[in-house]
Write a protein that holds these residues in place. Sequence first.
Motif, PDB file in Angstrom:
ATOM      1  N   ILE A 193      31.673   0.731  59.848  1.00  0.00           N
ATOM      2  CA  ILE A 193      32.027   0.896  61.261  1.00  0.00           C
ATOM      3  C   ILE A 193      31.518  -0.297  62.068  1.00  0.00           C
ATOM      4  CG2 ILE A 193      31.550   2.265  63.332  1.00  0.00           C
ATOM      5  CD1 ILE A 193      31.583   4.760  61.463  1.00  0.00           C
ATOM      6  N   GLY A 194      30.284  -0.708  61.810  1.00  0.00           N
ATOM      7  CA  GLY A 194      29.736  -1.872  62.507  1.00  0.00           C
ATOM      8  C   GLY A 194      30.525  -3.131  62.204  1.00  0.00           C
ATOM      9  N   SER A 195      30.970  -3.271  60.975  1.00  0.00           N
ATOM     10  CA  SER A 195      31.740  -4.452  60.591  1.00  0.00           C
ATOM     11  C   SER A 195      33.115  -4.464  61.244  1.00  0.00           C
ATOM     12  CB  SER A 195      31.881  -4.516  59.069  1.00  0.00           C
ATOM     13  OG  SER A 195      30.616  -4.759  58.495  1.00  0.00           O
ATOM     14  N   LEU A 232      39.508  -6.349  52.014  1.00  0.00           N
ATOM     15  CA  LEU A 232      39.478  -6.463  53.478  1.00  0.00           C
ATOM     16  C   LEU A 232      38.615  -7.649  53.917  1.00  0.00           C
ATOM     17  CD1 LEU A 232      39.251  -2.700  54.459  1.00  0.00           C
ATOM     18  CD2 LEU A 232      41.233  -4.219  54.681  1.00  0.00           C
ATOM     19  N   GLY A 233      37.507  -7.867  53.212  1.00  0.00           N
ATOM     20  CA  GLY A 233      36.662  -9.023  53.510  1.00  0.00           C
ATOM     21  C   GLY A 233      37.405 -10.325  53.279  1.00  0.00           C
ATOM     22  N   CYS A 293      28.580  -9.459  58.145  1.00  0.00           N
ATOM     23  CA  CYS A 293      29.238  -8.147  58.076  1.00  0.00           C
ATOM     24  C   CYS A 293      29.759  -7.865  56.670  1.00  0.00           C
ATOM     25  CB  CYS A 293      30.377  -8.064  59.085  1.00  0.00           C
ATOM     26  SG  CYS A 293      29.821  -7.863  60.778  1.00  0.00           S
ATOM     27  N   ILE A 294      30.421  -8.826  56.080  1.00  0.00           N
ATOM     28  CA  ILE A 294      30.958  -8.648  54.728  1.00  0.00           C
ATOM     29  C   ILE A 294      29.822  -8.365  53.752  1.00  0.00           C
ATOM     30  CG2 ILE A 294      32.097  -9.834  52.798  1.00  0.00           C
ATOM     31  CD1 ILE A 294      33.804 -11.287  54.967  1.00  0.00           C
ATOM     32  N   MET A 295      28.738  -9.116  53.860  1.00  0.00           N
ATOM     33  CA  MET A 295      27.614  -8.940  52.937  1.00  0.00           C
ATOM     34  C   MET A 295      26.888  -7.610  53.162  1.00  0.00           C
ATOM     35  SD  MET A 295      28.030 -11.361  50.949  1.00  0.00           S
ATOM     36  CE  MET A 295      26.668 -10.887  49.923  1.00  0.00           C
TER      37      MET A 295
END
Length: 141
Positions: free
Chosen positions: A123-125, A54-55, A78-80
């Motif tokens: 969720i935040g990402s 997804l990243g 976000c990915i990290m």
Amino acid sequence: MSDRGPKDLLTRTAEDSRCSGEGRFSLPCAFRCAGEGIRYAFLSQRNLKIQGALGALAVIAGFVFRISQAEWLALVLCIMVVAVAEVVNTAIESVVDIASPEWHPLAKSAKDAAAGAVLLASIGSVACGLIIFVPHLFALI
């Protein structure tokens, strides 16, 4: 020094910090150990593979939509954050499995809390991804 085999040299022990008067674990070995940890988490955790895919899709979308530098910063962070949370979750699960091989409510709580941290990061990402990409998608309409 103990009688450890070559594979065990990638695992740091309390003894390693004091052997030969060095007092430090070598930097190259520390990087190898960190790499092994990431590799273990990626190979053993289905969710980390899904999150990685997804990243990668988000990065491709970033190039397609030519997102701004600030958007790239948010996307990479976000990915990290999700990846870090998943690796830490894997570490916690492994330690709990060693410390509590039998089922115990506190072991369950520790594993659930670690998984919850990954869920919160995810969720935040997703929210951040929507903030970044929805305006770009609406611009196409």
